[in-house]
Design a protein around this motif. Structure first.
Motif, PDB file in Angstrom:
ATOM      1  N   ARG A   1     -14.723  -4.455  -0.152  1.00  0.00           N
ATOM      2  CA  ARG A   1     -15.069  -3.091  -0.565  1.00  0.00           C
ATOM      3  C   ARG A   1     -14.118  -2.056   0.008  1.00  0.00           C
ATOM      4  O   ARG A   1     -14.085  -0.914  -0.459  1.00  0.00           O
ATOM      5  N   PHE A   2     -13.348  -2.433   1.006  1.00  0.00           N
ATOM      6  CA  PHE A   2     -12.458  -1.482   1.661  1.00  0.00           C
ATOM      7  C   PHE A   2     -10.998  -1.712   1.304  1.00  0.00           C
ATOM      8  O   PHE A   2     -10.112  -1.143   1.923  1.00  0.00           O
ATOM      9  N   GLU A   3     -10.743  -2.551   0.290  1.00  0.00           N
ATOM     10  CA  GLU A   3      -9.372  -2.698  -0.185  1.00  0.00           C
ATOM     11  C   GLU A   3      -8.977  -1.439  -0.943  1.00  0.00           C
ATOM     12  O   GLU A   3      -9.806  -0.827  -1.625  1.00  0.00           O
ATOM     13  N   PRO A   4      -7.705  -1.017  -0.848  1.00  0.00           N
ATOM     14  CA  PRO A   4      -7.266   0.155  -1.607  1.00  0.00           C
ATOM     15  C   PRO A   4      -7.545  -0.006  -3.092  1.00  0.00           C
ATOM     16  O   PRO A   4      -7.262  -1.058  -3.681  1.00  0.00           O
TER      17      PRO A   4
ATOM     18  N   ALA B   1      -5.042  -2.048  -9.894  1.00  0.00           N
ATOM     19  CA  ALA B   1      -4.331  -1.524 -11.057  1.00  0.00           C
ATOM     20  C   ALA B   1      -2.843  -1.757 -10.885  1.00  0.00           C
ATOM     21  O   ALA B   1      -2.340  -1.898  -9.770  1.00  0.00           O
ATOM     22  N   PRO B   2      -2.064  -1.801 -11.979  1.00  0.00           N
ATOM     23  CA  PRO B   2      -0.619  -1.972 -11.858  1.00  0.00           C
ATOM     24  C   PRO B   2      -0.012  -0.848 -11.031  1.00  0.00           C
ATOM     25  O   PRO B   2      -0.434   0.294 -11.091  1.00  0.00           O
ATOM     26  N   ALA B   3       0.984  -1.190 -10.245  1.00  0.00           N
ATOM     27  CA  ALA B   3       1.634  -0.204  -9.379  1.00  0.00           C
ATOM     28  C   ALA B   3       2.668   0.593 -10.166  1.00  0.00           C
ATOM     29  O   ALA B   3       3.641   0.041 -10.654  1.00  0.00           O
ATOM     30  N   LYS B   4       2.462   1.923 -10.241  1.00  0.00           N
ATOM     31  CA  LYS B   4       3.396   2.758 -10.972  1.00  0.00           C
ATOM     32  C   LYS B   4       4.709   2.948 -10.218  1.00  0.00           C
ATOM     33  O   LYS B   4       5.737   3.225 -10.816  1.00  0.00           O
ATOM     34  N   ARG B   5       4.630   2.794  -8.881  1.00  0.00           N
ATOM     35  CA  ARG B   5       5.816   3.053  -8.090  1.00  0.00           C
ATOM     36  C   ARG B   5       6.547   1.768  -7.693  1.00  0.00           C
ATOM     37  O   ARG B   5       7.420   1.790  -6.837  1.00  0.00           O
ATOM     38  N   GLU B   6       6.204   0.653  -8.303  1.00  0.00           N
ATOM     39  CA  GLU B   6       6.796  -0.624  -7.875  1.00  0.00           C
ATOM     40  C   GLU B   6       8.310  -0.627  -8.016  1.00  0.00           C
ATOM     41  O   GLU B   6       9.012  -1.260  -7.232  1.00  0.00           O
TER      42      GLU B   6
ATOM     43  N   GLU C   1       0.822  -1.200   0.000  1.00  0.00           N
ATOM     44  CA  GLU C   1       0.000   0.000   0.000  1.00  0.00           C
ATOM     45  C   GLU C   1       0.862   1.258   0.000  1.00  0.00           C
ATOM     46  O   GLU C   1       0.575   2.226  -0.712  1.00  0.00           O
ATOM     47  N   GLN C   2       1.920   1.236   0.787  1.00  0.00           N
ATOM     48  CA  GLN C   2       2.809   2.407   0.821  1.00  0.00           C
ATOM     49  C   GLN C   2       3.498   2.612  -0.518  1.00  0.00           C
ATOM     50  O   GLN C   2       3.677   3.747  -0.974  1.00  0.00           O
ATOM     51  N   MET C   3       3.830   1.519  -1.175  1.00  0.00           N
ATOM     52  CA  MET C   3       4.488   1.591  -2.473  1.00  0.00           C
ATOM     53  C   MET C   3       3.564   2.197  -3.525  1.00  0.00           C
ATOM     54  O   MET C   3       3.986   3.020  -4.347  1.00  0.00           O
ATOM     55  N   GLN C   4       2.297   1.833  -3.458  1.00  0.00           N
ATOM     56  CA  GLN C   4       1.376   2.242  -4.514  1.00  0.00           C
ATOM     57  C   GLN C   4       0.715   3.591  -4.257  1.00  0.00           C
ATOM     58  O   GLN C   4       0.316   4.266  -5.196  1.00  0.00           O
ATOM     59  N   THR C   5       0.578   3.963  -2.991  1.00  0.00           N
ATOM     60  CA  THR C   5      -0.138   5.203  -2.677  1.00  0.00           C
ATOM     61  C   THR C   5       0.729   6.248  -1.995  1.00  0.00           C
ATOM     62  O   THR C   5       0.312   7.392  -1.852  1.00  0.00           O
ATOM     63  N   GLY C   6       1.908   5.844  -1.520  1.00  0.00           N
ATOM     64  CA  GLY C   6       2.779   6.770  -0.817  1.00  0.00           C
ATOM     65  C   GLY C   6       2.493   6.857   0.666  1.00  0.00           C
ATOM     66  O   GLY C   6       3.164   7.590   1.392  1.00  0.00           O
ATOM     67  N   SER C   7       1.488   6.110   1.158  1.00  0.00           N
ATOM     68  CA  SER C   7       1.148   6.143   2.571  1.00  0.00           C
ATOM     69  C   SER C   7       0.446   4.845   2.939  1.00  0.00           C
ATOM     70  O   SER C   7       0.273   3.954   2.107  1.00  0.00           O
TER      71      SER C   7
END
Length: 386
Positions: free
Chosen positions: A367-370, A375-380, A69-75
């Protein structure tokens, strides 16, 4: 004993949402070992180490989920994380507590649980304080006794995510965090041996339930998750050393369980808590590292669909229900055949619980998953740089 949802991809070609079915197979074998231990099956007096295997898996899987989650959203959205855990874990626990408390007059068979009435035992279970009650209050909880390990995991889920978020937000590299946790693992393991006090014959020492002892395998799982975010570590385990790690881990777990079974007095030995159980955790970490990094014969066996389905869908319910089922039915059966009946009945109840209780809440939980997980992770790529 928790089934989690996201597992670390073993290679760059695997999507970020992929499961590693072999880890579900490990979960299935671990819970079966615990049940055979509780039933007193011959040759399974070391089966309790399945709990330590679960701890490593939980630490690894939850940390992988948080890092993703931190990788994909920054937090890391802590409120959403905790709410998902409640939806995943609490419904089945409530069901077990309601049934167990209602039948308390039938199932409060051991002396320690007689010190608690149904309300007190239920309160400890529902507040996830069973490990504290057992380590410092010497209260067994009777049929709710398995909730001590759930309490330890829930306390880990409460403290570790904000700690990880804070450390990452301060700019600490994942490598640095992993080394710091590794030092804590060693310190907690050594402390567990030093704090050991021999119990009365047949009793389990307090240190086994102490958060210091239980935190070590959970943190070791977190170390593994942090380590495998680095390209060099993934490449290392993707090669021949991954195959070595798989078999070293598997043989180590089985060998240590057999050693405990042969000794047959593990409750009276300090080295079990300072050395043997930490070694089980280390062997589990090696096994997991290899399985998530490369294909293998053992991985294929552990990924067998019935086995992995069982570990993914039944293990949590089985861990919670089996003591209650045993307490209710054991007076009516005897011998080896009776033991098999108890295992079968526990599994049947757990499967029913999964479909009747868990699955409806899992649909809500989804329903509460990010949203970014779909979608593919842009920051992977950033994982390999830290």
């Amino acid at each position: 004993m928790v089934a989690t949802d996201i597992q670390q991809p073993p290679a760059k070609t695997r999507s970020a949402s992929s499961r590693v079915a072999s880890l579900d197979g490990i979960r299935a074998l671990a819970i079966l070992a615990v049940i055979l231990y509780h039933l007193g099956f011959a040759g399974w007096s070391g089966g309790f180490i399945g709990v330590n295997v679960f701890f490593v898996l939980s630490g690894y899987l939850i940390t992988s989920l948080l890092l993703k989650e931190q990788m994909q959203t920054g937090s890391i959205h802590l409120g959403r994380f905790w709410f998902r855990r409640v939806l995943r874990l609490y419904p089945t626990l409530i069901g077990v507590v309601i049934v167990g408390a209602s039948l308390w007059f039938l199932v409060r068979s051991d002396g320690a649980s007689l010190r608690l009435d149904a309300g007190g035992a239920a309160l400890i279970a529902l507040t996830y304080t069973g490990n504290i009650a057992r380590a410092f209050g010497h209260l067994s909880q009777g049929v709710f006794a398995p909730t001590w390990s759930l309490a330890m995991e829930e306390q880990f889920y409460l403290l570790w995510p904000p700690a990880l978020l804070l450390l990452l937000s301060k700019g600490l590299r994942r490598r640095t965090i992993a080394w710091a946790l590794a030092v804590l693992v060693v310190a907690f393991s050594v402390t567990s041996g030093l704090l050991f006090v021999p119990p009365n014959p047949g009793a389990t020492p307090d240190i086994y339930f102490n958060p210091i002892s239980s935190a070590a395998p959970l943190l070791l799982g977190a170390v593994l998750a942090l380590t495998l975010t680095h390209e060099r570590a993934r490449s290392f385990f993707a090669g021949v050393w991954g195959r070595v790690a798989i078999w070293l881990g598997f043989v180590g777990i089985v060998g240590l369980m057999v050693q405990i079974t042969i000794e047959d007095n593990w409750q009276q030995e300090a080295h079990v808590f300072g050395l043997t159980l930490p070694a089980v955790a280390l062997a589990t970490a090696f096994l997991v590292a290899g399985l998530v990094s490369r294909p293998s014969v053992l991985g294929s066996v552990l990924s067998w669909k019935p086995l992995s389905w069982f570990g993914r869908n039944v293990s949590y319910s089985l861990y919670l229900w089996h003591m209650l089922v045993i307490a209710l039915l054991e007076p009516f059966v005897s011998g080896f055949l009776g033991q098999l009946v108890l295992v079968a009945a526990s599994i049947a109840v757990a499967i029913g619980s999964h479909y009747a209780i868990e699955r409806p809440f899992l649909k809500v939980k989804a329903r509460f998953e990010p949203a970014s997980w779909s979608a593919p992770a842009k920051r992977e790529r950033e994982l390999a740089k830290a």
